[in-house]
Design a protein around this motif. Sequence first.
Motif, PDB file in Angstrom:
ATOM      1  N   ASN A   3      36.471  60.577  70.362  1.00 36.41           N
ATOM      2  CA  ASN A   3      35.697  61.116  71.475  1.00 36.41           C
ATOM      3  C   ASN A   3      35.188  62.521  71.143  1.00 36.41           C
ATOM      4  O   ASN A   3      34.005  62.822  71.323  1.00 36.41           O
ATOM      5  CB  ASN A   3      36.588  61.135  72.728  1.00 36.41           C
ATOM      6  N   VAL A  28      31.059  57.526  72.755  1.00 37.98           N
ATOM      7  CA  VAL A  28      32.023  58.234  73.611  1.00 37.98           C
ATOM      8  C   VAL A  28      32.520  57.278  74.688  1.00 37.98           C
ATOM      9  O   VAL A  28      33.725  57.194  74.969  1.00 37.98           O
ATOM     10  CB  VAL A  28      31.387  59.497  74.243  1.00 37.98           C
ATOM     11  N   THR A  59      35.159  54.983  73.459  1.00 36.30           N
ATOM     12  CA  THR A  59      36.485  55.614  73.344  1.00 36.30           C
ATOM     13  C   THR A  59      37.136  55.735  74.716  1.00 36.30           C
ATOM     14  O   THR A  59      38.352  55.592  74.832  1.00 36.30           O
ATOM     15  CB  THR A  59      36.416  57.003  72.675  1.00 36.30           C
ATOM     16  N   LEU A  60      36.322  55.982  75.739  1.00 35.99           N
ATOM     17  CA  LEU A  60      36.862  56.077  77.095  1.00 35.99           C
ATOM     18  C   LEU A  60      37.338  54.711  77.585  1.00 35.99           C
ATOM     19  O   LEU A  60      38.375  54.616  78.251  1.00 35.99           O
ATOM     20  CB  LEU A  60      35.809  56.667  78.034  1.00 35.99           C
TER      21      LEU A  60
END
Length: 165
Positions: free
Chosen positions: A95, A121, A124-125
């Motif tokens: 991230n 991103v 990854t979240l």
Amino acid sequence: MLRSGGRARDGTSLLSDRLIEPLRHAADEQPPPVEPAEYLGRAGRALAPGDLDRAEYYAAETLRTAPGTDLRLRAEATSLLGNLAHERDKPAEANERYRAAARLFEAVRDTPAVAFQLAAVAQTLLDQERVADAVAELHAAVDRLPHDPVVQTALGWALWELGPV
């Protein structure tokens, strides 16, 4: 085979000992310096067969040797380090790398690359089960790249995973 002094095993001598000296010094010479972009290419080639350690080394060398003004090269190397962190199941590190790459791509005005970093991103979240945060990142990616089917599909899946609001 040569012995010191310029003599062959059979006792014959070379025309000159000067012919041996360049051979002795050639082994002491350093290879020419590698360009930062070549390090990035090596990182990509190491990643293809799955050599994550070597890919990480070359990506780090890219960042170490790239001029501070070469923002695109730095962004690409940073993104690759994000990919490596993702492969190693380190979502927080990935991230951070993807966000840094997005800022660099933003600085060089590469809107599609920014969108893809924001989508990374978001991934990854999602890996951290932070679905609402991922949806927000994907909305930001879609705002930058509204007609891209990959980003649109990622947003659709994240919205589906989020469920009714």
